[in-house]
Scaffold this active site. Sequence first.
Site, PDB file in Angstrom:
ATOM      1  CG  HIS A  72      16.430   3.027  76.474  1.00 13.65           C
ATOM      2  ND1 HIS A  72      15.424   3.825  76.974  1.00 13.65           N
ATOM      3  CD2 HIS A  72      17.327   2.885  77.485  1.00 13.65           C
ATOM      4  CE1 HIS A  72      15.693   4.133  78.231  1.00 13.65           C
ATOM      5  NE2 HIS A  72      16.843   3.585  78.570  1.00 13.65           N
ATOM      6  CB  VAL A  98      18.090   9.877  70.902  1.00 16.29           C
ATOM      7  CG1 VAL A  98      16.793  10.161  70.145  1.00 16.29           C
ATOM      8  CG2 VAL A  98      18.907   8.805  70.189  1.00 16.29           C
TER       9      VAL A  98
HETATM   10  P1  AMP Z   1      18.989   3.787  81.542  1.00 16.78           P
HETATM   11  O1  AMP Z   1      17.840   2.886  81.223  1.00 16.78           O
HETATM   12  O2  AMP Z   1      18.604   5.184  81.863  1.00 16.78           O
HETATM   13  O3  AMP Z   1      19.947   3.175  82.543  1.00 16.78           O
HETATM   14  O4  AMP Z   1      19.830   3.901  80.196  1.00 16.78           O
HETATM   15  C1  AMP Z   1      20.273   2.757  79.518  1.00 16.78           C
HETATM   16  C2  AMP Z   1      21.192   3.187  78.428  1.00 16.78           C
HETATM   17  O5  AMP Z   1      20.504   4.057  77.532  1.00 16.78           O
HETATM   18  C3  AMP Z   1      22.428   3.954  78.939  1.00 16.78           C
HETATM   19  O6  AMP Z   1      23.564   3.528  78.225  1.00 16.78           O
HETATM   20  C4  AMP Z   1      22.068   5.377  78.619  1.00 16.78           C
HETATM   21  O7  AMP Z   1      23.199   6.204  78.419  1.00 16.78           O
HETATM   22  C5  AMP Z   1      21.307   5.209  77.320  1.00 16.78           C
HETATM   23  N1  AMP Z   1      20.466   6.375  77.053  1.00 16.78           N
HETATM   24  C6  AMP Z   1      19.565   6.948  77.897  1.00 16.78           C
HETATM   25  N2  AMP Z   1      19.023   8.044  77.327  1.00 16.78           N
HETATM   26  C7  AMP Z   1      19.605   8.180  76.106  1.00 16.78           C
HETATM   27  C8  AMP Z   1      19.483   9.122  75.044  1.00 16.78           C
HETATM   28  N3  AMP Z   1      18.650  10.162  75.105  1.00 16.78           N
HETATM   29  N4  AMP Z   1      20.238   8.934  73.928  1.00 16.78           N
HETATM   30  C9  AMP Z   1      21.099   7.894  73.841  1.00 16.78           C
HETATM   31  N5  AMP Z   1      21.253   6.963  74.809  1.00 16.78           N
HETATM   32  C10 AMP Z   1      20.525   7.105  75.929  1.00 16.78           C
END
Ligand code: AMP
Length: 275
Positions: free
Chosen positions: A34, A175
């Site tokens: 994030h 990441v």
């Molecule tokens: P979430 O809180 O899981 O809904 O994720 C919010 C945003 O963070 C989404 O756009 C995800 O794709 C991104 N995200 C989650 N994990 C990662 C990661 N390891 N690397 C890059 N972006 C991420």
Amino acid sequence: MKVVNSRADFVSLRCGLLGRVGLVPTMGALHAGHAALLRTARQTCDSVVTTIFVNPTQFGPNEDLGRYPRTLEADLAACEDAGVDMVWAPGVDDVYPSGPDLQVHIDPGPLGSQLEGASRPGHFAGVLTVVAKLFQIVRPQLAFFGQKDYQQFCLIQRMVDDLDFGVLLVPVPTVREPDGLALSSRNRYLAPDERIAARALSQALFAGRDAAGGGDGAVLAAARAVLAGHPAVSVDYLELRGDALGPAPTQGAARLLVAARVGATRLIDNVEVIL
Ligand code: AMP
């Protein structure tokens, strides 16, 4: 940094934001993945808004909505560190004033019932509908999403194109932990032995990517061989697709995607493969 909860407070503060507004939607439990989105937004936008909202409509009845990690204090510190201008952490009633059971929602189309959608019926209708609502309320010029959720990115791009949302989507690379595991808020569910087994997902994807010179069959065989060596990892799907998730090309950019259960935790990951 301003932090607000109610929709009314958010809307009145939003009016004061100047220049190019970038939105980073999240469900909280923020980690370095994030943070990469927030940093990218900070570098490209005049004002950065992040939302922290665990959206109930994208969880199936047997999924982890009730125990999804909620770490608001630490999340706000991470936002502050990243230079976020405004955090909106609404309640369910702020996002769904008439209740989450909407009469009208976004239909994700055929791709919405494949891959993740096959295992999680209704998931992408929930995701696209809440993202559409966030776009309407926040009115960003740019929005930042991780490639970790590759199918989600493709479907949101499709929605923006097909329905003329006029928001520029910025994909941010995945990441990973030093051993390759893609960061995820759900990694904290893994017991120590499961955490070790979970490395198999990224190892399989990397092995597949490294075998690309041998063509699509070699990619899938190399990835399958890694997963087969880890009985604790129960594979839901392993698929090679085109870069917009159509059929894989014989040459050029493709995407290798995996979903698997490690114990009770479902993990997903993907990498680009150049055939
Ligand atoms: P979430 O809180 O899981 O809904 O994720 C919010 C945003 O963070 C989404 O756009 C995800 O794709 C991104 N995200 C989650 N994990 C990662 C990661 N390891 N690397 C890059 N972006 C991420």
